[in-house]
Design an enzyme around this catalytic site. Structure first.
Site, PDB file in Angstrom:
ATOM      1  N   SER A 116       0.847  -1.196   0.000  1.00 44.09           N
ATOM      2  CA  SER A 116       0.000   0.000   0.000  1.00 44.09           C
ATOM      3  C   SER A 116       0.877   1.239   0.000  1.00 44.09           C
ATOM      4  O   SER A 116       2.024   1.207   0.467  1.00 44.09           O
ATOM      5  CB  SER A 116      -0.885   0.016   1.254  1.00 44.09           C
ATOM      6  OG  SER A 116      -1.546   1.261   1.410  1.00 44.09           O
ATOM      7  N   TYR A 156      -1.905  -0.729  10.535  1.00 43.13           N
ATOM      8  CA  TYR A 156      -2.050  -0.874   9.084  1.00 43.13           C
ATOM      9  C   TYR A 156      -0.787  -0.414   8.355  1.00 43.13           C
ATOM     10  O   TYR A 156      -0.248  -1.135   7.506  1.00 43.13           O
ATOM     11  CB  TYR A 156      -3.264  -0.076   8.588  1.00 43.13           C
ATOM     12  CG  TYR A 156      -3.508  -0.290   7.113  1.00 43.13           C
ATOM     13  CD1 TYR A 156      -4.191  -1.411   6.674  1.00 43.13           C
ATOM     14  CD2 TYR A 156      -3.041   0.615   6.164  1.00 43.13           C
ATOM     15  CE1 TYR A 156      -4.401  -1.639   5.320  1.00 43.13           C
ATOM     16  CE2 TYR A 156      -3.240   0.406   4.814  1.00 43.13           C
ATOM     17  CZ  TYR A 156      -3.917  -0.734   4.387  1.00 43.13           C
ATOM     18  OH  TYR A 156      -4.104  -0.955   3.051  1.00 43.13           O
TER      19      TYR A 156
END
Length: 263
Positions: A116, A156
């Site tokens: 990501s 995350y």
């Protein structure tokens, strides 16, 4: 048996479902892993909850055919109270799964890891990433979260930083096994969990989407992942590829004060 055979984690929805669709449309077969059963008619579906590392070896052992590639796509968004699951599912369990299934990968196969843009600041966190990557049990993971005060957003980001660095670290060893490994780093993508990212990242995400003009689509990211799985990308190895509609470019330009270079 026609076509090639690929394994995909997180196959039921979003990017994983789109990747499976693209592969099957071109005549390839897909073995899918997910906690939820997909609607697509896969060659084989194996239910797997990656938050339970103790069941991963058994799930991987159900693959009885040689594979041409693996897409590690499963992941959880930043949600309150999910810190342990985010770190386990997004990185630790996918590393375990890759090890478990590696004997099924044929020489010339490719591994693609879904990272990501949230992981692109890994340079500032290398020591923490190393501590995280060294964890070997759920108990040590829980202690790590407490001691390092990991909240959902940091969980995350850290999981994706670790995914990128693990990809880089494995490159040479994979070459020795006749395999390639790369990671893909999407910006905001219009999946069913986009609202989770909007709630967690707020202005950090909304500004980027506004400047890019829109969020990406699962199909756009899946097409890149499928290309990296394919023999056509044979000289791409050990790298992270951003797919973010320009978000990385204008963010870095802002950070470096590059206005003087603009037309």
């Amino acid at each position: 048996m026609a076509g090639k055979i690929y394994a995909i984690t997180g196959v039921a929805t979003g990017i994983g479902a789109q990747a499976a669709k693209i592969l099957m449309q071109r005549g390839d077969l897909v073995i899918g892993f997910d906690i939820a059963e997909p609607t697509a008619d896969l060659h084989q579906f194996i239910q797997l909850d990656l938050s339970r590392p103790e069941i991963i070896d058994k799930a991987a052992a159900q693959v009885q055919v040689p594979l041409d590639g693996l897409l590690n796509n499963a992941g959880l968004p930043p949600r309150e109270g999910f810190e342990e699951k985010i770190l386990q599912v997004n990185f630790l369990s996918q590393r375990i799964f890759t090890t478990a299934i590696q004997s099924s990968l044929k020489k010339g196969s490719a591994i693609v890891n879904m990272a990501s843009r949230a992981g692109h600041k890994w340079q500032a966190s290398i020591d923490q990433i190393k501590r995280f990557s060294a964890l070997s049990s759920p108990e040590s993971l829980a202690a790590f979260i407490r001691e390092e005060e990991i909240d959902p957003i940091r969980a995350y980001d850290l999981s994706k930083e670790a995914m990128i660095l693990w990809t880089l670290a494995e490159t040479e060893a994979m070459i020795g096994r006749g395999l390639r490994i790369n990671s893909v780093s999407p910006g905001a993508v219009a999946t069913k969990i986009l609202d989770d990212f909007a709630a967690a990242f707020g202005e950090r995400m909304s500004k980027n989407v506004a400047r890019a003009g829109r969020a990406g689509t699962p199909k756009e990211v899946a097409e890149l992942a499928v290309f990296l799985l394919s023999p056509e990308s044979s000289w791409i190895n050990g790298t992270d590829i951003a797919i973010d509609g320009g978000m990385g470019g204008f963010n870095l330009s802002d950070q470096l004060g590059l206005e003087v270079l603009k037309l």
